[in-house]
Write a protein that holds these residues in place. Structure first.
Motif, PDB file in Angstrom:
ATOM      1  N   MET A  39       0.822  -1.208   0.000  1.00  0.00           N
ATOM      2  CA  MET A  39       0.000   0.000   0.000  1.00  0.00           C
ATOM      3  C   MET A  39       0.858   1.261   0.000  1.00  0.00           C
ATOM      4  O   MET A  39       0.554   2.247  -0.685  1.00  0.00           O
ATOM      5  N   MET A  40       1.949   1.234   0.752  1.00  0.00           N
ATOM      6  CA  MET A  40       2.834   2.401   0.809  1.00  0.00           C
ATOM      7  C   MET A  40       3.479   2.669  -0.548  1.00  0.00           C
ATOM      8  O   MET A  40       3.510   3.807  -1.021  1.00  0.00           O
ATOM      9  N   ALA A  41       3.972   1.600  -1.175  1.00  0.00           N
ATOM     10  CA  ALA A  41       4.597   1.754  -2.488  1.00  0.00           C
ATOM     11  C   ALA A  41       3.572   2.223  -3.525  1.00  0.00           C
ATOM     12  O   ALA A  41       3.868   3.079  -4.373  1.00  0.00           O
ATOM     13  N   ARG A  42       2.377   1.679  -3.465  1.00  0.00           N
ATOM     14  CA  ARG A  42       1.335   2.079  -4.412  1.00  0.00           C
ATOM     15  C   ARG A  42       0.997   3.559  -4.266  1.00  0.00           C
ATOM     16  O   ARG A  42       0.873   4.287  -5.270  1.00  0.00           O
ATOM     17  N   ASN A  43       0.859   4.021  -3.016  1.00  0.00           N
ATOM     18  CA  ASN A  43       0.522   5.425  -2.801  1.00  0.00           C
ATOM     19  C   ASN A  43       1.648   6.356  -3.253  1.00  0.00           C
ATOM     20  O   ASN A  43       1.388   7.430  -3.814  1.00  0.00           O
ATOM     21  N   LEU A  44       2.886   5.950  -3.009  1.00  0.00           N
ATOM     22  CA  LEU A  44       4.015   6.756  -3.468  1.00  0.00           C
ATOM     23  C   LEU A  44       4.036   6.864  -4.988  1.00  0.00           C
ATOM     24  O   LEU A  44       4.266   7.940  -5.554  1.00  0.00           O
ATOM     25  N   ALA A  45       3.784   5.732  -5.650  1.00  0.00           N
ATOM     26  CA  ALA A  45       3.782   5.726  -7.112  1.00  0.00           C
ATOM     27  C   ALA A  45       2.648   6.577  -7.671  1.00  0.00           C
ATOM     28  O   ALA A  45       2.838   7.326  -8.649  1.00  0.00           O
ATOM     29  N   ASN A  46       1.495   6.503  -7.055  1.00  0.00           N
ATOM     30  CA  ASN A  46       0.347   7.280  -7.531  1.00  0.00           C
ATOM     31  C   ASN A  46       0.501   8.773  -7.267  1.00  0.00           C
ATOM     32  O   ASN A  46      -0.134   9.592  -7.925  1.00  0.00           O
ATOM     33  N   ASP A  47       1.338   9.104  -6.283  1.00  0.00           N
ATOM     34  CA  ASP A  47       1.527  10.515  -5.927  1.00  0.00           C
ATOM     35  C   ASP A  47       2.529  11.219  -6.846  1.00  0.00           C
ATOM     36  O   ASP A  47       2.606  12.435  -6.856  1.00  0.00           O
ATOM     37  N   ARG A  48       3.274  10.437  -7.615  1.00  0.00           N
ATOM     38  CA  ARG A  48       4.282  11.034  -8.502  1.00  0.00           C
ATOM     39  C   ARG A  48       3.600  11.782  -9.644  1.00  0.00           C
ATOM     40  O   ARG A  48       2.528  11.392 -10.118  1.00  0.00           O
ATOM     41  N   GLU A  49       4.227  12.840 -10.088  1.00  0.00           N
ATOM     42  CA  GLU A  49       3.677  13.609 -11.199  1.00  0.00           C
ATOM     43  C   GLU A  49       3.739  12.797 -12.490  1.00  0.00           C
ATOM     44  O   GLU A  49       4.574  11.899 -12.640  1.00  0.00           O
ATOM     45  N   VAL A  50       2.847  13.109 -13.401  1.00  0.00           N
ATOM     46  CA  VAL A  50       2.824  12.419 -14.697  1.00  0.00           C
ATOM     47  C   VAL A  50       4.175  12.590 -15.390  1.00  0.00           C
ATOM     48  O   VAL A  50       4.719  13.693 -15.444  1.00  0.00           O
ATOM     49  N   GLY A  51       4.722  11.487 -15.857  1.00  0.00           N
ATOM     50  CA  GLY A  51       6.011  11.534 -16.525  1.00  0.00           C
ATOM     51  C   GLY A  51       7.193  11.310 -15.605  1.00  0.00           C
ATOM     52  O   GLY A  51       8.343  11.298 -16.074  1.00  0.00           O
ATOM     53  N   SER A  52       6.934  11.154 -14.313  1.00  0.00           N
ATOM     54  CA  SER A  52       8.028  10.902 -13.372  1.00  0.00           C
ATOM     55  C   SER A  52       8.618   9.515 -13.608  1.00  0.00           C
ATOM     56  O   SER A  52       7.970   8.625 -14.167  1.00  0.00           O
TER      57      SER A  52
END
Length: 360
Positions: A39-52
């Motif tokens: 869950m932590m990794a998923r939230n971090l990935a989803n929080d990244r800006e588009v194109g990160s």
């Protein structure tokens, strides 16, 4: 984003935002995709800006990494071939692992990889597992011999469901600038608030064990009270309603609900092996500081009792859950009271003995 909204989002981060932008985008690595780490990794990935750049992940069972990549896409998740790749390629390396032995094993691999491939830039290691405090010093010796490498201890409070909502409580100790950087990475993506405990790396793991002692002690009291409710004929559901009124903290209500409804599935909760590990750490800590906690001694015994009963059921092919949740410790009080360990439906058949009149 407006300054007002920015301040609101980060009001629970005890550090100012960096005054200048970072020179390059961080490559984040995440090791350990268990119930919390996923869950932590998923939230971090989803929080990244588009194109990160995608987050680089590794898990002992590659199926977890593949599941996360399938869910979010290759644009957000990249799968590492091994732990060493995480250490070499990433600027921020986050670990969320099952126990101290695994943590030390992984950090030894990090250390070996970086000795053979000296880093040219800063790297921050973020250890979010629940570990015994003295292990932090061992990890520090493995990692920070190179001045470009920093370690912070960063345990988190919350269930997988809380992690999924990005509402974890985050505790940090270690290098100030590293904590500042990670705090703004984690809030609000992973958690809602950061508690800073200073530069001593052992402080955050100690704090986490103290917090877990409160949760485990409460769980033990709930287990005993709900067992008494069943044995006395009151039943667990009215007591569950009382808990909601008297002790409305979400974690307490959730524990009471699990016991009252036999929700002992450790694959969606906190597996009992983790509970036994934490209880053992807390008992070690209390012995080290001459500060007894009898309720944790009892809870530890009941956790082991529950695991033994579950193991016997599993050997017979009669278990209801592949992995037992730590709320299953109620098996200890239940069995001691003559009730079924994990099936409260059988409690309705308990008949209280008639009171005998002394004159008869």
């Amino acid at each position: 984003m407006s300054d007002l909204l920015q301040r609101a989002l980060h009001s629970h981060v005890p550090y100012s935002r960096p005054s200048t932008p970072i020179a390059h985008e961080h490559q984040i690595g995440f090791v350990g995709l268990g119930a919390m780490g996923y869950m932590m990794a998923r939230n971090l990935a989803n929080d990244r800006e588009v194109g990160s750049v995608p987050i680089l992940v590794w898990n002992r069972s590659v199926s977890k990494s593949e599941a996360l990549q399938k869910e979010l896409g290759e644009g957000k998740i990249r799968i590492a071939q091994n732990v060493e790749q995480i250490a070499r390629e990433c600027d921020v390396i986050i670990t969320n692992l099952a126990n101290d032995a695994v943590v030390k094993e992984i950090y030894q691999k990090f250390s070996d990889a970086l000795k053979s491939s000296q880093p040219t830039g800063k790297k921050t290691f973020v250890e979010t597992s629940t570990i015994y405090p003295s292990l932090a010093g061992e990890l520090d010796r493995l990692i920070t011999s190179n001045p470009k490498l920093h370690l912070i201890t960063c345990p988190v409070f919350g269930t997988p469901a809380v992690a999924e909502m990005g509402q974890l409580l985050i505790v940090m100790s270690g290098d100030y600038l590293a904590k500042k950087e990670i705090a703004h990475l984690f809030v609000p993506a992973v958690g809602r608030k950061v508690i800073d405990l200073g530069g001593n790396l052992e402080k955050a793991p100690t704090f986490k064990l103290i917090g877990n002692s409160m949760i485990l002690g409460t769980l033990e009291v709930l287990a005993e009270s709900l067992t008494l409710a069943e044995k006395s004929g009151i039943g667990s559901l009215p007591v569950l309603e009382l808990v909601k009124d008297l002790l409305p903290a979400p974690a307490i209500v959730a524990c009471a609900d699990q016991i009252a409804h036999d929700k002992f599935d450790g694959s969606v909760g906190f597996a009992i092996d983790g509970g036994i590990k934490d209880a053992a750490h807390i008992r070690h800590l209390t012995a080290e500081h001459n500060s007894p906690m009898p309720v944790i001694d009892i809870a530890h015994q009941h956790l082991i009792t529950a695991r033994a009963i579950h193991a016997k059921q599993a050997a017979q092919g009669k278990e209801n859950f592949k992995t037992l949740d730590w709320s299953g410790l109620v098996a200890g009080p239940r069995v001691a009271a003559g009730l079924d360990a994990f099936d409260s439906q059988k409690h309705a058949n308990v008949v209280r003995p008639e009171k005998i009149d002394d004159d008869e």
